[in-house]
Design a protein around this motif. Sequence first.
Motif, short mmCIF file in Angstrom:
data_model
loop_
_atom_site.label_atom_id
_atom_site.label_comp_id
_atom_site.label_asym_id
_atom_site.label_seq_id
_atom_site.Cartn_x
_atom_site.Cartn_y
_atom_site.Cartn_z
N GLN A 243 63.36 52.21 72.02
CA GLN A 243 62.10 52.80 71.56
C GLN A 243 62.38 53.95 70.58
O GLN A 243 63.45 54.56 70.61
N PRO A 244 61.43 54.25 69.70
CA PRO A 244 61.63 55.34 68.74
C PRO A 244 61.78 56.71 69.40
O PRO A 244 62.44 57.59 68.86
N ILE A 245 61.15 56.90 70.56
CA ILE A 245 61.35 58.11 71.36
C ILE A 245 61.78 57.66 72.74
O ILE A 245 61.10 56.87 73.39
N HIS A 246 62.91 58.16 73.19
CA HIS A 246 63.43 57.75 74.50
C HIS A 246 62.53 58.32 75.59
O HIS A 246 62.34 59.54 75.69
N TYR A 247 61.97 57.43 76.39
CA TYR A 247 61.10 57.85 77.50
C TYR A 247 61.72 57.35 78.80
O TYR A 247 61.91 56.14 78.97
N SER A 248 62.03 58.27 79.69
CA SER A 248 62.67 57.91 80.95
C SER A 248 61.62 57.78 82.05
O SER A 248 61.04 58.78 82.49
N HIS A 249 61.35 56.55 82.48
CA HIS A 249 60.46 56.37 83.63
C HIS A 249 61.10 56.93 84.89
O HIS A 249 60.40 57.36 85.81
N LYS A 250 62.42 56.95 84.94
CA LYS A 250 63.11 57.49 86.12
C LYS A 250 62.78 58.97 86.31
O LYS A 250 62.55 59.42 87.43
N ILE A 251 62.73 59.72 85.22
CA ILE A 251 62.44 61.15 85.32
C ILE A 251 60.96 61.37 85.61
O ILE A 251 60.59 62.15 86.49
N HIS A 252 60.09 60.66 84.88
CA HIS A 252 58.66 60.92 85.01
C HIS A 252 58.07 60.32 86.28
O HIS A 252 57.45 61.01 87.08
N ALA A 253 58.27 59.01 86.47
CA ALA A 253 57.68 58.34 87.64
C ALA A 253 58.53 58.52 88.89
O ALA A 253 58.00 58.49 90.00
N GLY A 254 59.84 58.72 88.71
CA GLY A 254 60.73 58.86 89.86
C GLY A 254 60.91 60.29 90.30
O GLY A 254 60.41 60.72 91.34
N ASP A 255 61.61 61.09 89.49
CA ASP A 255 61.93 62.47 89.89
C ASP A 255 60.67 63.32 90.01
O ASP A 255 60.52 64.10 90.96
N ASN A 256 59.75 63.20 89.04
CA ASN A 256 58.54 64.04 89.05
C ASN A 256 57.35 63.36 89.73
O ASN A 256 56.28 63.99 89.85
N GLU A 366 60.20 53.42 88.75
CA GLU A 366 60.63 54.79 89.04
C GLU A 366 62.15 54.92 89.04
O GLU A 366 62.67 56.04 89.11
N GLU A 367 62.86 53.81 88.92
CA GLU A 367 64.32 53.85 88.86
C GLU A 367 64.85 53.47 87.47
O GLU A 367 66.06 53.47 87.26
N MET A 368 63.94 53.16 86.54
CA MET A 368 64.36 52.66 85.22
C MET A 368 64.52 53.81 84.23
O MET A 368 63.55 54.48 83.90
N GLU A 369 65.73 54.00 83.77
CA GLU A 369 65.94 54.96 82.69
C GLU A 369 65.33 54.43 81.40
O GLU A 369 64.66 55.15 80.65
N ILE A 370 65.55 53.14 81.14
CA ILE A 370 64.93 52.46 80.00
C ILE A 370 64.05 51.34 80.56
O ILE A 370 64.53 50.51 81.35
N MET A 371 62.81 51.31 80.16
CA MET A 371 61.89 50.30 80.67
C MET A 371 62.28 48.91 80.17
O MET A 371 62.63 48.74 78.99
N TYR A 372 62.23 47.92 81.05
CA TYR A 372 62.52 46.54 80.66
C TYR A 372 61.58 45.61 81.40
O TYR A 372 60.91 46.01 82.36
N GLN A 373 61.52 44.35 80.94
CA GLN A 373 60.65 43.37 81.58
C GLN A 373 61.33 42.88 82.85
O GLN A 373 62.34 42.18 82.80
N TYR A 374 60.75 43.23 83.98
CA TYR A 374 61.35 42.93 85.28
C TYR A 374 61.07 41.50 85.71
O TYR A 374 61.95 40.81 86.22
N SER A 375 59.85 41.03 85.53
CA SER A 375 59.44 39.70 86.00
C SER A 375 59.43 38.70 84.85
O SER A 375 59.29 39.08 83.68
N PRO A 376 59.52 37.39 85.15
CA PRO A 376 59.53 36.40 84.07
C PRO A 376 58.18 36.26 83.39
O PRO A 376 58.10 35.84 82.23
#
Length: 430
Positions: A243-256, A366-376
Amino acid sequence: MKQVKYRKITLNSLLLGLLVLLSFSITVNAQEGDPVKGKSIFNANCAACHRLDKKMTGPPLRNIEQKLADEQGLDRAWLTAWIHNSAGVIASGDAYAKQIFEEYGGTAMTAFPTLSDQDISDILAYTAEEAPPAETTADTAAVATDASAGGNVSNTIILIALAVLFGLLAVALVLVRQTLNKFAADKGIELPVKEKGLPIWKAFVQNQFLVLVTAIFLLLASAYFIYGYLMQIGVDQGYMPVQPIHYSHKIHAGDNQIDCKYCHSSARVSKHSGIPSLNVCMNCHKSIYEYTGEATEEYSQEFYTGEIKKLYAAVGWDEAEQKYTGETKPVKWVRIHNLPDFAYFNHSQHVTVGQIQCQTCHGPVEEMEIMYQYSPLTMGWCIDCHRQTDVAVEGNEYYTKIHEQLSKKYGVDKLTVAQMGGLECGKCHY
């Protein structure tokens, strides 16, 4: 007699003076602030708008009492009145209060009438502490670089050593074979010579049965791989774009522990979950201008702070002046989850009505540093979910009537989505 009386008066005066000094010292000690307690009070009440060394919603507060005394001639009584009720100080016509009010956007500071004089003393003691020396990350980076470089050198040395070892082993085998051949020749030992037979391809061609079996095998294998390849067209499971700006779901949804629907608010009321606008990010990042949490070798604190600066550049936020400049830049986010145009999916129906958790489809975000498509996100995956998932009917008035009717029809207490018509073609294709 007068002399004795005079001495008594003098002694009483001395005792009285000592009591006054003692009480004064006790009062002064009571007013001396505790910086440790002050830090706790500061973080609970002031940190949302103030930093010690950086301008934010409010001015920096390092040595604020001394600065006001030196520059404005204001004492602690003025500061106490301001903290207790800044709007009242502004309304009184105080010149400096009006100046601060206008300089910081015309918004009065939140009143804190419950803070005691001792609390304020503790806060001021914390703000009066000397600034810690600037953290020099150059040495740390150098150590990390040296360590990684050392690791690379070590791996290179090991690979070179293994290559040399295998090379020596190959040379040794050749020399041993030559020595054995020479020893056999000296002893007159004749080595067996293999008779030349038909080439393998000729022997294979002459055997028609092997040709037929091989042809059938190749056809079936080709059909299998072609079918597997065609079935993967449009299936992007595991897709992880940069992504053009790195967004960590791990930090936002997980840690915070930020709720997914705080950013993706339209998922509750709309077909689409939506991409959060940058002003949603700025709700927090007006105050959070640097990352101070845990870091890794791959993602350092400086890296995360740099991504926050990219956000500021995109929204046109002047960090020093704490205001928007109006110069914005579009952020070209890369879409990760995408369904074909002929497939209908409604987020609000699943999130609000079905009460499905986001992680059911999107995985442990909440564990994803980089978001990816989890399901098919394939048709078969959706159908399996509809066949296995019970409808959440407890306390859900949306399903009350239809649940009563269908539970009698099927003779069950709980209904799956499929039993409620979730497998009808028109549900997803129209």
